[in-house]
Write a protein that holds these residues in place. Structure first.
Motif, mmCIF file in Angstrom:
data_model
loop_
_atom_site.group_PDB
_atom_site.id
_atom_site.type_symbol
_atom_site.label_atom_id
_atom_site.label_comp_id
_atom_site.label_asym_id
_atom_site.label_seq_id
_atom_site.Cartn_x
_atom_site.Cartn_y
_atom_site.Cartn_z
ATOM 1 N N LYS A 6 29.840 21.898 27.876
ATOM 2 C CA LYS A 6 29.043 23.108 28.114
ATOM 3 C C LYS A 6 28.475 23.697 26.826
ATOM 4 C CE LYS A 6 32.637 22.795 30.659
ATOM 5 N NZ LYS A 6 34.061 22.918 30.432
ATOM 6 N N THR A 7 29.178 23.466 25.739
ATOM 7 C CA THR A 7 28.744 24.094 24.494
ATOM 8 C C THR A 7 27.408 23.560 24.021
ATOM 9 O OG1 THR A 7 29.938 22.450 23.251
ATOM 10 C CG2 THR A 7 31.085 24.522 23.669
ATOM 11 N N GLY A 8 27.243 22.257 24.108
ATOM 12 C CA GLY A 8 25.993 21.663 23.654
ATOM 13 C C GLY A 8 25.803 21.773 22.152
ATOM 14 N N ALA A 9 26.847 22.010 21.435
ATOM 15 C CA ALA A 9 26.739 22.142 19.986
ATOM 16 C C ALA A 9 26.358 20.808 19.377
ATOM 17 C CB ALA A 9 28.057 22.608 19.402
ATOM 18 N N ALA A 10 25.397 20.820 18.505
ATOM 19 C CA ALA A 10 24.967 19.584 17.876
ATOM 20 C C ALA A 10 25.860 19.290 16.679
ATOM 21 C CB ALA A 10 23.517 19.710 17.425
ATOM 22 N N VAL A 11 25.812 18.045 16.280
ATOM 23 C CA VAL A 11 26.621 17.664 15.127
ATOM 24 C C VAL A 11 26.144 18.424 13.897
ATOM 25 C CG1 VAL A 11 27.235 15.741 13.634
ATOM 26 C CG2 VAL A 11 27.049 15.407 16.081
ATOM 27 N N GLY A 12 27.037 18.865 13.121
ATOM 28 C CA GLY A 12 26.670 19.540 11.881
ATOM 29 C C GLY A 12 26.564 21.045 12.028
ATOM 30 N N LYS A 97 32.759 18.333 13.354
ATOM 31 C CA LYS A 97 31.612 17.876 14.143
ATOM 32 C C LYS A 97 32.056 17.575 15.559
ATOM 33 C CE LYS A 97 30.262 15.756 10.011
ATOM 34 N NZ LYS A 97 31.101 14.790 9.384
ATOM 35 N N GLU A 98 31.216 17.954 16.507
ATOM 36 C CA GLU A 98 31.569 17.703 17.900
ATOM 37 C C GLU A 98 30.946 16.377 18.312
ATOM 38 O OE1 GLU A 98 32.740 17.537 21.529
ATOM 39 O OE2 GLU A 98 30.580 17.768 21.380
ATOM 40 N N LEU A 99 31.733 15.498 18.910
ATOM 41 C CA LEU A 99 31.256 14.141 19.163
ATOM 42 C C LEU A 99 30.792 13.882 20.584
ATOM 43 C CD1 LEU A 99 33.907 12.059 17.195
ATOM 44 C CD2 LEU A 99 31.761 13.002 16.392
ATOM 45 N N VAL A 100 31.346 14.585 21.549
ATOM 46 C CA VAL A 100 30.996 14.276 22.939
ATOM 47 C C VAL A 100 29.530 14.573 23.196
ATOM 48 C CG1 VAL A 100 31.444 14.863 25.347
ATOM 49 C CG2 VAL A 100 33.338 14.625 23.760
ATOM 50 N N SER A 101 29.057 15.687 22.621
ATOM 51 C CA SER A 101 27.677 16.082 22.884
ATOM 52 C C SER A 101 26.721 15.545 21.823
ATOM 53 C CB SER A 101 27.599 17.607 22.914
ATOM 54 O OG SER A 101 28.062 18.106 21.681
ATOM 55 N N ALA A 102 27.243 14.891 20.808
ATOM 56 C CA ALA A 102 26.376 14.432 19.722
ATOM 57 C C ALA A 102 25.508 13.266 20.167
ATOM 58 C CB ALA A 102 27.230 14.014 18.527
ATOM 59 N N ALA A 103 24.370 13.130 19.498
ATOM 60 C CA ALA A 103 23.486 12.014 19.800
ATOM 61 C C ALA A 103 24.154 10.710 19.362
ATOM 62 C CB ALA A 103 22.170 12.202 19.054
ATOM 63 N N PRO A 104 23.906 9.620 20.115
ATOM 64 C CA PRO A 104 24.537 8.339 19.778
ATOM 65 C C PRO A 104 24.331 7.932 18.322
ATOM 66 C CG PRO A 104 23.410 8.194 21.880
ATOM 67 C CD PRO A 104 23.106 9.552 21.335
#
Lengths: 363, 521
Positions: A6-12, A97-104
């Motif tokens: 739900k957060t949708g936080a991007a890496v970094g 860094k959040e990995l589940v929502s991060a771009a591949p």
């Protein structure tokens, strides 16, 4: 497609309120695979954290979701077409860094460099067509802009570091020319070539003989000391756990049933499943008791995880808590003592009594 | 055959009670000098250019009602051994005797009636069941092949077998893929038991199973042994499992048995260095023991190729005690202690078999770096006297085994053994050392040794050897008297209690602790 968090936080750009302090933090991770037979809930709400320099052992039987967890952290479920067949939710925080929502692509930059994995079977994990050295060189050059020559020197250095004799010669060998133990060493060299901060070892010694297993465990321990990395050790062997782990996480049916410092978990295990695992193991260090105490039945199907406590059909104490609570309500993790969690409907007194009176004397 | 069956049945109650000390039981299977070589062929003419010596001369026997465990690393030939003794593969040489009958060269047809008595449980429960047959037809196959019509019909008997191994009789019409690994293994066991065999050879019966299921199968096999009076040969690589199920255990290394002993002796005082290393490598589920890394012996490298096994003792390339004799002469499997057979020149926990040979091989020196030497302070029963520095201390430990050696009628070693501790306490002169040694040999005499004539000369020699190597070091030792004390303690304990493994261990500890301190200085 993937069910993103739900957060949708991007890496970094971690949301300040959410960014955890721990080096690795997994929160409410769910990994589900839709299949023709139904939804396979391999991991169903798993949370844990891990600091640098510590070793976490994830223990469980086959099909308890331990390997899926590690693959989820590595982002391996999202590769190629496999990404279409998995539903992941929850959060995995690695070093902020959040990995589940991060771009591949972002995850790929981390894979190998910040986190690396040692697989169970090195013969199938290595490409049979390429020289061992070339495979290590490739892993290094993906993350470092160096010439082949430099990378090769690095590969030789790593092979030497993991104890392969004549590394300068062996670097040009093919995987099939290595023995099982040496192959596993080469795998470790490959995983460590970029000095990863998180090392995941998925049953790294299961296919090996005890003498070689001892060598490999020693090696992993020494390297961890040297590089200060965090290690997740996935295994079903409680002996290996006791040997190497600081913390233990026991998984059953895709969920954590008990988690805590290794000493605590071995000394005062709280969950009947952990008791079952301890009772099932013949031990070399104790007088042989007449019989082992097996866990009756077999592990549950992850498509039809039993209602309530997933362990209730196999649990000898399922009828002790009043009402039908073990069959209807899923137990949540509760704090037992500092850092020691357990998910069981039995009251603390009952657990204490059963452990000291019934289980411990038989072990 | 009917006669033997009767005796078999009669033996059941006895088997149930006596799990250890099975020395007097009837021998069911005897294997002598068994070899199995797989030829390596090359070229158009397929000429043989070599052989994989999977099993290379092993002797053992299996007694009625017991469980013989066979352990070893992968590639040591344990599975091949299992297949050869069941005659699934033909031996290259040697002799297999089953119930007094030589079955080594029986033809397939001649072998068939015997298949009833010898059955096998396979490792892989997925590969050993035909996926196109129902469980009913799989388990009833033995009846069909042997032309046996059990009482009440085949189906009823199969259903009885299924319930015996903990499956439900309704499973009769199901296919293997409908079962889990543990259940399949049970099916394999049911099939093996169908014809009421006398001997069951189980090749890694539980290694493919989950821990909790492993325990179920191990218990099942235990129960069946008690119920049906079975004799097992269990081949496994997991030492904890083998220890749990076996009465006697054979340790294999590169196609040879290096140690064969009853369970207690083997696990409490292993004699072959390989056994010791193998056992120390087993992880123990107790985090408190972690950090005591010193207890563990790390073997370097891998098992050598069975195509060209090392000369002499096959373990010499990885052994920390290896000397020249190990490279040149192959040690025989001899019974050093009652019920404990070992093939080693320099056994652990026992008198050295080749004490004159003291110079370590280069490989051994390297290997000994991996052997913990500071265990003495830990107070553990298993001591590893600094093989690194010199092999003499190792012999000193054997001082404590005076009475044992006496028992094993090898007095020369016993006489030689006390030299070192006394030498280190008095330290000044050769003559004195040899005197004390002579004293010591007298002591051994009192503890009923028969041959004493050779001793004097042996002792003198030994004293000299010990003196030259050890005296200068020992002279500087402050705490040397402890060594002497320990040695004395050993002697007295030997006198008081007489030969016995337990006291030996204690004495062992004391003796080596003393010497350890003195040599460390």
């Amino acid at each position: 497609m993937t069910e993103l968090s739900k957060t949708g936080a991007a890496v970094g750009e971690p949301t300040p309120a959410k960014a955890p302090e721990a080096f690795l933090e997994v929160r409410d991770l769910k990994v589900h695979f839709p299949t023709d037979d139904g939804l396979v809930k391999s991991v169903d709400g798993l949370s844990f954290s891990l600091e640098k320099g510590r070793t976490l052992a994830i223990v469980g039987e086959s099909g308890s979701g331990k390997s899926v967890t590690s693959q989820a952290i590595m982002g391996l479920h999202r590769l190629g077409t496999r990404g279409k067949n998995v539903r992941m939710s929850g959060e995995i925080w690695l070093d902020g860094k959040e990995l589940v929502s991060a771009a591949p692509d972002e995850v790929r930059k981390l894979r190998g460099r910040e986190m690396a994995m040692i697989f169970q079977d090195p013969l199938s994990a290595m490409h049979p067509y390429y020289k061992v050295g070339d495979q290590i060189v490739e892993a290094y050059r993906v993350h470092h802009k160096v010439s082949k020559k430099v990378a090769r020197a690095r590969a030789i250095e790593m092979l030497d570091r993991v104890g392969i004799p004549e590394p300068a010669k062996r670097v040009d060998g093919y995987p099939h020319e290595f023995s099982g133990g040496m192959r596993q060493r080469a795998m470790i060299a490959m995983a460590l070539v970029n000095n990863p901060e998180l090392l995941i070892a998925d049953e790294p010694t299961t296919a090996l003989d005890v003498t070689v297993q001892a060598q490999i465990l020693d090696l992993i321990r020494d390297l961890q000391k040297e590089f200060g990395s965090a290690v997740i050790m996935i295994t079903h062997d409680l002996g290996v756990v006791a040997e190497i782990a600081d913390d233990v996480l026991v998984m059953y049916g895709g969920r954590c049933v008990e988690r805590g410092p290794a000493d605590e978990v071995f000394d005062k295990p709280q969950h009947p499943y952990t008791w079952g695992l301890l009772g099932s193991m013949p031990r070399i260090d104790r007088e042989t008791s007449e019989r082992l105490i097996p866990v009756k039945g077999s592990p549950p199907s992850l498509i039809n995880v039993p209602s309530g406590c997933a362990f209730h059909p196999r649990c000898p104490y399922a009828d002790i808590p009043k009402g039908n609570v073990t069959r209807t309500v899923r137990p949540e993790l509760e704090l037992v003592s500092t850092g020691h969690w357990s998910a069981c409907h039995l009251s603390a007194e009952d657990r204490q009594r059963i452990w000291t009176e019934e289980i411990a004397p038989k072990l | 055959m009917s006669e033997t069956k009767k005796t078999d049945e009669a033996a059941i109650p006895q088997q149930a009670s006596a799990s250890e000390g099975s020395a007097d039981r009837e021998v069911l299977l005897r294997v002598e000098g068994l070899t199995k070589h797989f030829p390596i062929k090359k070229g158009i003419l397929q000429r043989q250019v070599g052989a994989v010596k999977a099993v290379d001369g092993i002797d053992f026997e299996v007694r009625k009602g017991e469980t013989l465990g066979v352990v070893g690393e992968s590639g040591c030939g344990k599975s091949t051994m299992g297949r050869v003794i069941t005659r699934l593969q033909d031996p290259t040489g040697g002799k297999i005797t089953f119930e007094g009958r030589d079955i080594t060269r029986l033809k397939t047809g001649q072998m068939r009636p015997l298949r009833r008595d010898i059955q096998m449980i396979f490792q892989d429960p997925y590969g050993s069941l035909n996926p196109r047959h129902t469980i009913g037809s799989i388990v009833s196959a033995p009846f069909r092949l042997q032309g046996v019509e059990p009482e009440g019909g085949v189906k009823k008997e199969v259903q009885r077998l299924l319930s015996l191994v903990g499956l439900s009789p309704e499973h009769y019409n199901r296919y293997p893929h409908e079962f889990s690994g543990g259940q399949r293994q049970r099916i394999g066991i049911a099939r093996a038991l169908a014809l009421k065999p006398k001997l069951v050879v189980a090749d890694e019966p539980v290694s493919a199973l989950d821990v909790s299921i492993q325990a179920q199968v191990v218990n099942l096999m235990d129960d069946l042994q008690e119920e049906l009076g079975l004799t097992y040969v269990i081949i496994a690589h997991d030492l904890s499992v083998v220890r749990h199920v076996s009465d006697r255990i054979a340790v294999m290394y590169l196609g040879k048995i290096v140690e064969l002993a009853d369970r207690t002796s083997l696990y409490e005082s292993p004699m072959h260095p390989y056994t010791k290393a193998l056992m120390s490598a087993v992880p123990v589920p107790d985090p408190k023991r972690r950090g005591q890394k010193s207890e563990r012996i790390l073997l370097r490298g891998d098992v050598p190729s069975p195509i060209a096994p090392p000369s002499g003792c096959r373990f010499h390339t990885r052994c920390w005690k290896a000397t020249e004799i190990c490279r040149t002469t192959e040690p025989q499997l001899v019974e050093l202690r009652p019920g404990q057979r070992v093939a080693c020149h320099h056994p652990e926990n026992f008198a050295d078999q080749a004490p004159q040979d003291t110079v370590l091989l280069t490989a051994a020196k390297e290997a000994s770096e991996l052997v913990p030497d500071a265990v003495a302070s830990g107070g553990s029963a298993e001591k590893e006297p600094a093989a690194k520095e010199a092999p003499e201390p190792a012999e000193a430990v054997e001082a404590s085994e005076v009475k044992e050696a006496a028992e094993a009628s090898e007095p020369e070693k016993a006489a030689e053994a006390p030299v070192e501790p006394t030498g280190s306490s008095k330290t000044e002169e050769v003559s004195e050392a040899s005197e004390t040694a002579a004293d010591a040999s007298e002591t051994t005499e009192t503890t009923d040794v028969t041959e004493t004539t050779e001793e004097a000369s042996e002792t003198a020699e030994a004293a000299e050897a010990a003196e030259t190597a050890e005296a200068p070091e020992a002279a500087e030792t402050a705490e040397a008297p402890e060594g002497a004390e320990a040695a004395e303690a050993v002697e007295t304990s030997g006198k008081k209690t007489g030969p016995g493994a337990k006291t030996t261990n204690e004495a062992d500890t004391a003796g080596s602790a003393g010497t350890q301190e003195s040599t460390d200085k």
